[in-house]
Scaffold this motif. Structure first.
Motif, PDB file in Angstrom:
ATOM      1  N   PRO A 229      43.682  40.116  48.394  1.00  0.00           N
ATOM      2  CA  PRO A 229      43.255  41.413  48.678  1.00  0.00           C
ATOM      3  C   PRO A 229      44.269  42.243  49.075  1.00  0.00           C
ATOM      4  O   PRO A 229      44.386  43.370  48.694  1.00  0.00           O
ATOM      5  CB  PRO A 229      41.985  41.294  49.989  1.00  0.00           C
ATOM      6  CG  PRO A 229      41.707  39.826  49.913  1.00  0.00           C
ATOM      7  CD  PRO A 229      42.838  39.028  49.387  1.00  0.00           C
ATOM      8  N   VAL A 230      45.300  41.716  49.817  1.00  0.00           N
ATOM      9  CA  VAL A 230      46.550  42.774  50.292  1.00  0.00           C
ATOM     10  C   VAL A 230      47.359  42.934  49.198  1.00  0.00           C
ATOM     11  O   VAL A 230      47.729  44.276  48.923  1.00  0.00           O
ATOM     12  CB  VAL A 230      47.171  41.897  51.469  1.00  0.00           C
ATOM     13  CG1 VAL A 230      48.621  42.598  51.543  1.00  0.00           C
ATOM     14  CG2 VAL A 230      46.403  42.125  52.832  1.00  0.00           C
ATOM     15  N   LEU A 254      37.150  40.889  45.239  1.00  0.00           N
ATOM     16  CA  LEU A 254      36.459  40.309  44.344  1.00  0.00           C
ATOM     17  C   LEU A 254      37.000  39.396  43.218  1.00  0.00           C
ATOM     18  O   LEU A 254      36.618  38.344  42.882  1.00  0.00           O
ATOM     19  CB  LEU A 254      35.820  41.504  43.462  1.00  0.00           C
ATOM     20  CG  LEU A 254      34.987  42.431  44.187  1.00  0.00           C
ATOM     21  CD1 LEU A 254      34.698  43.699  43.416  1.00  0.00           C
ATOM     22  CD2 LEU A 254      33.655  41.701  44.474  1.00  0.00           C
ATOM     23  N   ALA A 255      38.293  39.876  43.283  1.00  0.00           N
ATOM     24  CA  ALA A 255      39.195  38.673  42.436  1.00  0.00           C
ATOM     25  C   ALA A 255      39.179  37.394  43.137  1.00  0.00           C
ATOM     26  O   ALA A 255      39.163  36.338  42.333  1.00  0.00           O
ATOM     27  CB  ALA A 255      40.587  39.260  42.347  1.00  0.00           C
ATOM     28  N   ALA A 257      36.609  36.276  45.047  1.00  0.00           N
ATOM     29  CA  ALA A 257      35.554  35.532  44.875  1.00  0.00           C
ATOM     30  C   ALA A 257      35.072  35.169  43.615  1.00  0.00           C
ATOM     31  O   ALA A 257      34.296  34.069  43.459  1.00  0.00           O
ATOM     32  CB  ALA A 257      34.305  36.790  45.203  1.00  0.00           C
ATOM     33  N   ILE A 258      35.682  35.558  42.599  1.00  0.00           N
ATOM     34  CA  ILE A 258      35.508  35.245  41.266  1.00  0.00           C
ATOM     35  C   ILE A 258      36.605  33.999  40.965  1.00  0.00           C
ATOM     36  O   ILE A 258      36.545  33.443  39.970  1.00  0.00           O
ATOM     37  CB  ILE A 258      35.353  36.251  40.184  1.00  0.00           C
ATOM     38  CG1 ILE A 258      36.799  37.091  40.032  1.00  0.00           C
ATOM     39  CG2 ILE A 258      34.237  37.205  40.334  1.00  0.00           C
ATOM     40  CD1 ILE A 258      36.882  37.855  38.943  1.00  0.00           C
ATOM     41  N   GLY A 259      37.231  33.844  41.794  1.00  0.00           N
ATOM     42  CA  GLY A 259      38.295  32.644  41.666  1.00  0.00           C
ATOM     43  C   GLY A 259      39.383  32.938  40.621  1.00  0.00           C
ATOM     44  O   GLY A 259      40.077  32.053  39.965  1.00  0.00           O
ATOM     45  N   ALA A 260      39.778  34.409  40.695  1.00  0.00           N
ATOM     46  CA  ALA A 260      40.681  34.891  39.527  1.00  0.00           C
ATOM     47  C   ALA A 260      42.044  34.591  40.157  1.00  0.00           C
ATOM     48  O   ALA A 260      43.101  35.025  39.602  1.00  0.00           O
ATOM     49  CB  ALA A 260      40.563  36.122  39.208  1.00  0.00           C
ATOM     50  N   MET A 309      35.729  43.912  37.616  1.00  0.00           N
ATOM     51  CA  MET A 309      36.136  42.571  37.875  1.00  0.00           C
ATOM     52  C   MET A 309      34.973  41.808  37.831  1.00  0.00           C
ATOM     53  O   MET A 309      35.225  40.374  37.542  1.00  0.00           O
ATOM     54  CB  MET A 309      36.612  42.726  39.460  1.00  0.00           C
ATOM     55  CG  MET A 309      37.946  43.438  39.830  1.00  0.00           C
ATOM     56  SD  MET A 309      39.397  42.679  38.605  1.00  0.00           S
ATOM     57  CE  MET A 309      39.778  41.301  39.427  1.00  0.00           C
ATOM     58  N   LEU A 310      33.875  41.984  38.347  1.00  0.00           N
ATOM     59  CA  LEU A 310      32.838  41.194  38.247  1.00  0.00           C
ATOM     60  C   LEU A 310      32.430  40.715  36.786  1.00  0.00           C
ATOM     61  O   LEU A 310      31.972  39.526  36.523  1.00  0.00           O
ATOM     62  CB  LEU A 310      31.471  41.704  39.004  1.00  0.00           C
ATOM     63  CG  LEU A 310      31.658  41.458  40.281  1.00  0.00           C
ATOM     64  CD1 LEU A 310      30.759  42.265  41.460  1.00  0.00           C
ATOM     65  CD2 LEU A 310      32.039  40.235  40.966  1.00  0.00           C
TER      66      LEU A 310
END
Lengths: 523, 150
Positions: A229-230, A254-255, A257-260, A309-310
């Protein structure tokens, strides 16, 4: 006419003030009034609100991002490097006059004038606190080609991320040291050497149930949760100023969260930056302009970035991960050392991202079925990247920025502790040359571990679980070999690929041959 | 606060032919005067700054400079080169070379002095006086008059 100007340069002790003086001289000579804010090291006296309100146009002569640029949002702008002001301030004043007379809308005026001066500065200003060596590295050079600009944006994000990597990584390493390698499983839940842990869901139970090591691990991994995130948020900040932060951070979360992983963070940061830059171009009535950066832009940008992103990024990643997992399973019967090398490539590709995760999960699965060699290869290959980078910052310090050299010091400990994330600051700042170097080294290590038949019954812990490793000496040889390969590849890549001096030209008043120390290919 | 510049920090006849060389010559003077602790470290900091963007500006001026942990006092080293030395300015080599050394954690008043100095460099009369100065003492006097108004 009345003008305001802001000058700022990387060191903040010379050019900032020379440019200010030159602009004052030129404006006075042409019969105008000007007030200049010098954003240098000696602190800057901000322009008075009256000065700004009364000004017909604003001149930015800056090689680093201008702080609090929004103050000038409704003025025609002229943008150039400090050297353009020092060498030919009269031309900039002339451009400012033209911009006012032609009544061009603010954004366009800035762009036209900037291009005219050969110093197009697309990157919107980054508000910064007073520059000092302790500050995160700042984007140097506010002009020239797209490659350089992208690198500046990435560096801005990376420089804000490094403290999280260093603090979080070292805390986790200390937690392993004190609490043993099972501390991760104790806190987060999972299996370690056949024992199942449920994890600790209530943070207030941490100290009682897992001791100080558990607390250290929790704090460290919380810092690590902020890496992406940062990174994403401050890439967007470097591109689009404060309005970029919210969509950038949301995109980064979100990146995660989706494991990106961090590559997903780079994507979300750049995406957020571009969306906000685009939204800023939209001309709105003055009455609405005030709420644009605070409400409208973050709102729209968060939604757009989040949706992309999602839906657009997230689903393909999940599909690719399951595809890779099946593929790896199919390879299990093949040449063992090749599989080790392949896992090494995957571990280093995105350090904590989806590909890395597939390789690591494959190692865990192998461990569960009793194959400790694959786990050893995966862990060793994950130790190599930070170690190789740390070695490179020592061997060829001048190829790295100061922030990177500092990150290199922490990277030793992170690498030894199998905290591959220690490589992210380097990889995010210069992915095209760093990532292949990391992959080469980790592939070497992975292949060697399998060839040597070293084993590890522990899924993490790095050097601190060496006592559990079978054939520990050969295991260390494999790690050292990969480290040397990474270091060698990276030094070669940074020395010979894409760094080229460009002679300063007459039509390029701010002509700057070398752009920073980790320069991507110019323009 | 120590003097910004003293006669021993002035070299009116620089012989070096490239910027590394003349910068090192001036830096040695700073080190000799106790203004710089670790000469090599300071030179590395200067190189790093120079690599970001050459410090030559039009009008025959080079201003190698750095904020460095190896600097003890804000200091100006001044050199003149008859033949000129390339500092990356687009209109030719630099004849007046100002080596500006700022301590890493310098207080505001120190840096204000350097800012004032940088501003004076933009004045043609100041540059001309420096070109005409006959000895080191008069350079020191000129800087003092221009920067401190005394």
């Amino acid at each position: 006419m009345k003008f305001v100007a802001v000058t700022a340069c990387p060191t903040g002790i010379a050019h900032t003030y020379m440019a200010a003086e030159a602009l004052e001289q030129a404006a006075t000579a042409a019969g105008h009034e000007i007030a200049v804010e010098t954003q240098g090291s000696a602190g800057s006296a901000p322009l008075g609100a009256d000065d700004i309100a009364a000004a017909d146009a604003v001149v930015f002569a800056a090689d680093v991002d201008v702080r609090d640029r929004e103050r000038f949002a409704d003025k025609p702008q002229v943008t150039a490097g400090v050297k353009a002001a020092i060498n030919d301030a009269a031309a900039l004043i002339e451009q400012a006059t033209t911009a006012v007379r032609s009544g061009v809308a603010p954004a366009e005026a800035g762009r036209e004038a900037g291009t005219h001066a050969g110093t197009e500065a697309e990157s919107a200003g980054v508000p910064e606190s007073a520059p000092s060596a302790a500050e995160p590295e700042r984007a140097v050079e506010a002009h020239t080609g797209a490659g350089t600009r992208v690198r500046q944006w990435l560096m801005t994000g990376v420089s804000y991320m490094i403290p999280f990597v260093a603090a979080g990584g070292i805390l986790i390493a200390i937690a392993f040291l004190i609490g043993g390698a099972e501390i991760a499983a104790v806190v987060d839940g999972g299996d370690f050497r056949g024992v199942h842990y449920d994890g600790i869901s209530d943070p207030s139970d941490l100290l009682g149930e897992a001791g100080i090591a558990g607390v250290l691990f929790k704090v460290g991994s919380t810092a690590f949760d902020m890496l992406v995130p940062v990174l994403s948020g401050f890439i967007a900040f470097g591109m689009a100023d404060r309005p970029g932060i919210a969509p950038g951070i949301v995109g980064g979360l979100l990146a995660s969260a989706i494991g990106a992983g961090f590559l997903g963070g780079l994507v979300s940061g750049l995406l957020a930056g571009f969306v906000v830059m685009g939204l800023k171009r939209i001309r709105v009535p003055r009455g609405v302009a005030g709420v644009m950066p605070v409400v409208v832009i973050p709102l729209v940008a968060c939604f757009v970035v989040g949706l992309l992103m999602l839906v657009v990024v997230g689903e393909p990643i999940a599909a690719a991960q399951s595809g890779m997992t099946d593929w790896l399973a199919g390879l299990s019967g093949g040449t063992a050392w090749l599989l080790g090398g392949l896992l090494g490539l995957m571990m280093a590709f995105d350090t904590g991202g989806p590909v890395n995760k597939v390789a690591y999960t494959f190692g865990i699965a192998a461990l569960a079925s009793g194959d400790t060699v694959i786990m050893a290869a995966v862990m060793a290959a994950g130790m190599t990247p930070p170690l190789g980078l740390a070695l490179a910052t020592v061997v060829r310090g001048r190829l790295f920025t100061r922030a990177e050299r500092d990150a290199g010091k922490a990277a030793w400990l992170l690498g030894l502790s199998f905290i591959t994330e220690g490589a992210i600051p380097f990889a995010a700042a210069d992915p095209l040359r760093v990532i292949p170097s990391l992959m080469a080294g980790s592939a070497t290590t992975g292949a060697l571990v399998v060839a040597f038949g070293a084993t590890s019954p522990a899924p993490h812990g790095g050097i601190w679980v060496l006592g559990l490793v079978g054939s520990p000496l050969l295991y260390l040889v494999a790690v050292a070999a990969g480290m040397v390969v990474t270091c060698g590849c990276l030094v070669a890549a940074k020395s010979f690929l894409g760094r080229r001096e460009r002679p300063a030209r007459r039509d390029d008043p701010a002509g700057a041959p070398v752009h920073g120390l980790v320069g991507a290919r110019q323009g | 606060m120590a003097e910004l510049i003293t006669a021993e920090l002035v070299d009116l006849d620089l012989h070096g032919s490239d910027r590394e060389e003349v910068t090192a010559d001036l830096a040695k003077r700073l080190a000799g005067a106790g203004r710089v602790g670790d000469l090599d470290g300071f030179l590395a900091d200067l190189r790093e700054r120079e690599a970001q963007m050459p410090t030559g500006i039009e009008g025959g001026i080079g201003i190698p400079h750095a904020r460095s942990a190896h600097v003890t006092e804000p200091t100006l080293g001044f050199g003149r080169s008859e033949s000129g030395v390339d500092f990356g300015a687009s209109d030719g080599p630099a004849h007046l070379i100002f080596l500006i050394a700022a301590p890493e954690g310098g207080g505001d008043e120190h840096l204000t002095v350097l800012g004032a100095l940088a501003r004076r460099l933009m004045h043609q009369s100041f540059r001309q006086s420096l070109l005409d100065a006959s000895d080191a003492e008069s350079v020191v006097r000129l800087v003092r008059e221009e920067v401190f108004g005394q």
